[in-house]
Write a protein that holds these residues in place. Structure first.
Motif, mmCIF file in Angstrom:
data_model
loop_
_atom_site.group_PDB
_atom_site.id
_atom_site.type_symbol
_atom_site.label_atom_id
_atom_site.label_comp_id
_atom_site.label_asym_id
_atom_site.label_seq_id
_atom_site.Cartn_x
_atom_site.Cartn_y
_atom_site.Cartn_z
ATOM 1 N N SER A 117 56.537 13.014 91.426
ATOM 2 C CA SER A 117 57.817 12.252 91.455
ATOM 3 C C SER A 117 58.675 13.240 90.529
ATOM 4 N N ARG A 118 58.534 13.671 89.340
ATOM 5 C CA ARG A 118 59.094 14.644 88.671
ATOM 6 C C ARG A 118 59.671 15.966 89.499
ATOM 7 N N ARG A 137 62.526 15.240 91.827
ATOM 8 C CA ARG A 137 63.818 14.962 91.225
ATOM 9 C C ARG A 137 64.399 16.469 90.719
ATOM 10 N N ARG A 172 65.736 18.828 93.614
ATOM 11 C CA ARG A 172 66.805 18.390 94.118
ATOM 12 C C ARG A 172 67.859 19.074 93.306
ATOM 13 N N GLN A 173 67.812 18.889 92.095
ATOM 14 C CA GLN A 173 68.774 19.285 90.919
ATOM 15 C C GLN A 173 68.914 20.971 91.200
#
Length: 218
Positions: free
Chosen positions: A178-179, A182, A185-186
């Motif tokens: 999950s982390r 994220r 994407r950044q």
């Protein structure tokens, strides 16, 4: 004809040994990856194993290199299915992250840790890591569709490999998907900005060794 059959049997034996070694590294770690355990798992006699790989270090390094090459070829085949639009950078990062969170990377980590205190193993691991590091760097350039004539791109690609390798280390102890999703994407957004920038670069060699490898890398 007999010579050809012998060559094929020899090739089959080596493949069985290398696959068994990679499996042992992931499941049993370096300490449990003995030549006896490998030969038993591969269904190969100790004599045949010693004939092809006289030492455990040679066997393990050959196994990691074999799996790394196979995994890279698989990634390049998968690359044909990646999007060609603005989603490509993220897709490439996700593909690289898969490389660093799978069995190949776990086996490579076992090798790194053991090589830190084993001079004999260190001597054979470092040339492999240097070679795989350069190949991983070139793979990232190819997947992203860029060259490294600009220093900014060299830095960005090197940092990208550092990032996904860090994810791989974190994933050894817990599920970090999950982390990771994220942050990828950044990072993709920041990487796209760097890749699109036309600023001139400075001359410098691309990163090498375990610090930027694919072993990463099994």
């Amino acid at each position: 004809m007999t010579g050809r059959r012998e060559q094929e049997r020899s090739r089959t034996t080596r493949l069985r040994l290398m696959r068994a070694t990679a499996e042992c590294l992931v499941e049993l770690g370096w300490s449990g990856t003995t030549t006896t355990a490998v030969s038993e798992r591969a269904g190969v006699s100790r004599g045949a194993q010693l004939h092809h790989y006289p030492t455990r270090a040679e066997l393990v390094v050959a196994a990691v290199e074999h799996v790394a090459v196979a995994r890279t070829e698989e990634l390049l085949r998968t690359a044909d299915t990646l999007p060609r639009d603005g989603r490509r950078t993220l897709a490439v990062l996700e593909l690289l992250a898969e490389l660093y969170t799978g069995p190949l990377f776990e086996a490579a980590v076992e090798l790194w840790v053991a090589a830190r205190t084993d001079p004999q193993l260190h001597a054979v691991v470092m040339p492999l890591e240097d070679r795989l590091g350069r190949e991983g760097y070139r793979l990232a350039l190819e997947l992203l569709g860029v060259d490294d004539t600009r220093a900014e791109i060299r830095d960005a690609v090197g940092a990208t490999l550092d990032l996904v390798r860090g994810f791989g280390l974190a994933n050894l102890l817990s599920d970090d998907r999950s982390r990771r999703s994220r942050l990828l994407r950044q990072w993709a957004a920041m990487l796209d900005a760097v890749l699109a920038e036309p600023a001139p670069g400075r001359d410098r060699e691309p990163p090498t060794g375990a610090g930027s490898g694919t072993s990463v890398p099994v």
